[in-house]
Design an enzyme around this catalytic site. Structure first.
Site, PDB file in Angstrom:
ATOM      1  CE1 TYR A 168      80.681  35.835  73.127  1.00 26.69           C
ATOM      2  CE2 TYR A 168      79.578  36.605  75.118  1.00 26.69           C
ATOM      3  CZ  TYR A 168      80.180  36.869  73.903  1.00 26.69           C
ATOM      4  OH  TYR A 168      80.320  38.167  73.470  1.00 26.69           O
ATOM      5  CE  LYS A 172      83.822  37.529  73.086  1.00 25.60           C
ATOM      6  NZ  LYS A 172      84.574  38.103  71.953  1.00 25.60           N
TER       7      LYS A 172
END
Length: 248
Positions: A168, A172
């Protein structure tokens, strides 16, 4: 930018921050396209917005389905002729166990990147011809504070104490660089591109975090709306939260 007849697409708009962004856009007089993998859920949100006087239309949109995204772009072009605002909000946290250092599963990693990075590329590329028809197009990519290398390596910042995770936050961080590259490439077209860190909000997405959530989805949506609606003073190629620029 003027909100008169502004056409805005929000991906993952059937709940959470995306839903809050869509609702606020409608309050500002925009025509909102509610992007959702489940068209019925998107239609329900569009109906809720319409019931309060807003203009909203559901768009079936799975960001990992290239053909489906292309069909959505064709639908939007045929109905509205252009797109003024694109909010790439759809994202997933993924299986946390699958992204733990030392026990990573690459299939779990790829699933996160397919949505959080490649999905953004897929949607942006498909919508670019429509955005180029706008006189003042904006793209806002919903990133995360967990992607800030400065914050996550600062011993005084709470993010530095979060467990290591390989999917994650990394996806990002890649999204942030993607934002910079699109901003560079699209500046000649007058298309402004920015990333935002909405903060951990009390939504389905963040409720598993090991701390109390005090921010609402509306709180998280505020910086998205700000960058999507700013006029000529709007920056491009930056990373922002409520306090201003977020350090890379």
């Amino acid at each position: 930018m003027s909100n008169d007849a502004t056409v805005a697409l929000v991906t993952g708009a059937n709940k959470g921050i995306g839903r809050a962004v869509a609702g606020r856009f409608a309050e500002l007089g925009m025509t909102v396209l509610v992007g959702a993998r489940d068209l019925d859920k998107g239609a329900a949100v569009a109906a809720e917005i319409a019931a309060t006087g807003g203009k909203a239309y559901p768009v079936g949109l799975d960001v990992t389905d290239q053909r489906g995204v292309a069909a959505a772009a064709e639908e939007i072009g045929g109905r509205f002729g252009r797109l003024d605002v694109l909010v790439n909000n759809a994202g997933i946290a993924g299986d946390l166990e699958a992204q733990a250092p030392g026990s990573v599963r690459l299939d779990g990693m790829r699933t996160v990147f397919e949505t959080n990075l490649f999905g953004v590329i897929t949607v942006t590329e498909a919508m670019l011809p429509l955005l180029r028809r706008s006189s003042a197009a904006r793209i806002v990519n919903v990133s995360s504070g967990t992607s800030s290398m400065t914050w996550t390596t600062d011993a005084t910042h709470y993010l530095s104490r979060m467990p290591g995770s390989l999917a994650y936050p990394v996806s990002k961080a890649a999204l942030n660089m993607l934002t910079v590259q699109y901003a560079k490439a699209l500046s000649r077209d007058g298309i402004l591109v920015n990333a935002v860190a909405p903060g951990a909000c009390d939504t389905d997405f963040a409720r598993g975090l090991p701390f109390r959530l005090t921010r609402t989805a509306a709180d998280g949506a505020a910086i998205v709306v700000q960058l999507a609606t700013q006029g000529r003073e709007c920056p491009t190629g930056g990373f922002f939260d409520d306090g201003g620029r977020v350090p890379w």
